[in-house]
Design an enzyme around this catalytic site. Sequence first.
Site, PDB file in Angstrom:
ATOM      1  N   MET A  73       0.733  -1.384  -0.405  1.00  0.00           N
ATOM      2  CA  MET A  73      -0.237  -0.082  -0.374  1.00  0.00           C
ATOM      3  C   MET A  73       0.421   1.322   0.400  1.00  0.00           C
ATOM      4  SD  MET A  73      -1.065   2.529   2.352  1.00  0.00           S
ATOM      5  CE  MET A  73      -0.867   2.199   3.605  1.00  0.00           C
ATOM      6  N   GLU A  96      -9.954   6.578   4.101  1.00  0.00           N
ATOM      7  CA  GLU A  96      -9.819   6.160   5.676  1.00  0.00           C
ATOM      8  C   GLU A  96      -9.985   7.150   6.018  1.00  0.00           C
ATOM      9  OE1 GLU A  96      -6.469   6.035   8.277  1.00  0.00           O
ATOM     10  OE2 GLU A  96      -6.235   5.825   6.607  1.00  0.00           O
ATOM     11  N   ASP A 138      -6.327  11.234  19.163  1.00  0.00           N
ATOM     12  CA  ASP A 138      -6.014   9.687  17.839  1.00  0.00           C
ATOM     13  C   ASP A 138      -4.144   9.031  18.648  1.00  0.00           C
ATOM     14  OD1 ASP A 138      -5.829   8.488  16.275  1.00  0.00           O
ATOM     15  OD2 ASP A 138      -5.474   9.444  14.548  1.00  0.00           O
TER      16      ASP A 138
END
Length: 388
Positions: free
Chosen positions: A89, A182, A256
């Site tokens: 990826m 995403e 996060d």
Amino acid sequence: MPDYIPKPEHKFTFGLWTVGNVGRDPFGHPTREPLAPEYIVYKLAELGAWGVNLHDNDLIPINATVAERKKILSRFKKALSDSGLVVPMATTNLFGDPVFKDGAFTNANAKIRAYAIHKTMHAMDLGAELGAKIYVFWGGREGAEVDAGMNTLDALAYYREALNFLAEYSESQGYGYRFALEPKPNEPRGDIYLPVVGAALGFIATLDKPHLFGLNPEVAHEMMAGLNFVHAVAQAIDAGKLFHIDLNDQKMGRFDQDLRFGAENLKLAFLLVKLLEDSKYDGPRHFDAHALRTEDEAGVWEFARGCMRTYLILREKARQFNQDKEIQALIKAYKVQDAELSKLTKKFSKKNAEALKAKKFNRVALGERGPGLEKLDQLTVELLLGER
């Protein structure tokens, strides 16, 4: 007993930005020295990883000359060849440079939108050169703090325009990319467009070539919105859109955190691994996380080893769960079957509708039945604790 040793066939991957994280945060300077990309490749191979992923500028600095790019790429390719690691990826950094402070594909400035597409095409060239077949779009700056400035419908139109353009570019170049969006609800923007899996799935349906687009859901991102990540992944699988997945952990309601996989929510991690394994997901298991800021380099590699080991342990727990006779009996009892009624409700017809309307149901008895979930949940916990 299983040895829980990672092997390439497990398809575990890390990003250059994950194990290469230097421990910087908004309130503190780096606590670790940078690691060279080729060094990361060799170390991940030693640990049994399958692949390494990258943003364009993780490998090639944004201001690198042609000669510098060639030298860096040569070293990186040699490390891949020597180690056997692959690059499944790739993605583009459209969030770090000040030019993207108000968005990339959705920026109100047409010049910046064009530059974002320009930068992405070059990054796609790099990914294809390294063998990547999945391309992730995390729109970290695709959002807003002041909604008065940008009509959200315009922003979505710009987003769609860019993704349609890049899909066509991939096809024209013969790259064969599958694109994975995403989602994330916020941070670094106040609000980010396409905040959760469901929103991204809805947006994909509006693209010119929706078959080329899927999802790259991340544990921490969905949990930042207070949602059940296992449910989100199941929705992506059900839609045939789970192209890639980011595994990490998160304390609910926090920023996060990108914690080591399984570090905080073991039952959720278990159910996620079970879902992936039971559904025969065959894509990369990518750990988009990083070692705690407290750690030195040795701690970085313990972090990476721990992510993979936890996944393998939970995979074995999932196998035990599926073979546990008492647990499976409880599940069978919970899923009450009725062949006659299922035949009527499976597909509409006027005959089936009339037959169903004519049926008599004992509503009180149906409401009184306990499905046995307390015991099922307790046995699941006991299995995770090693008591089954």
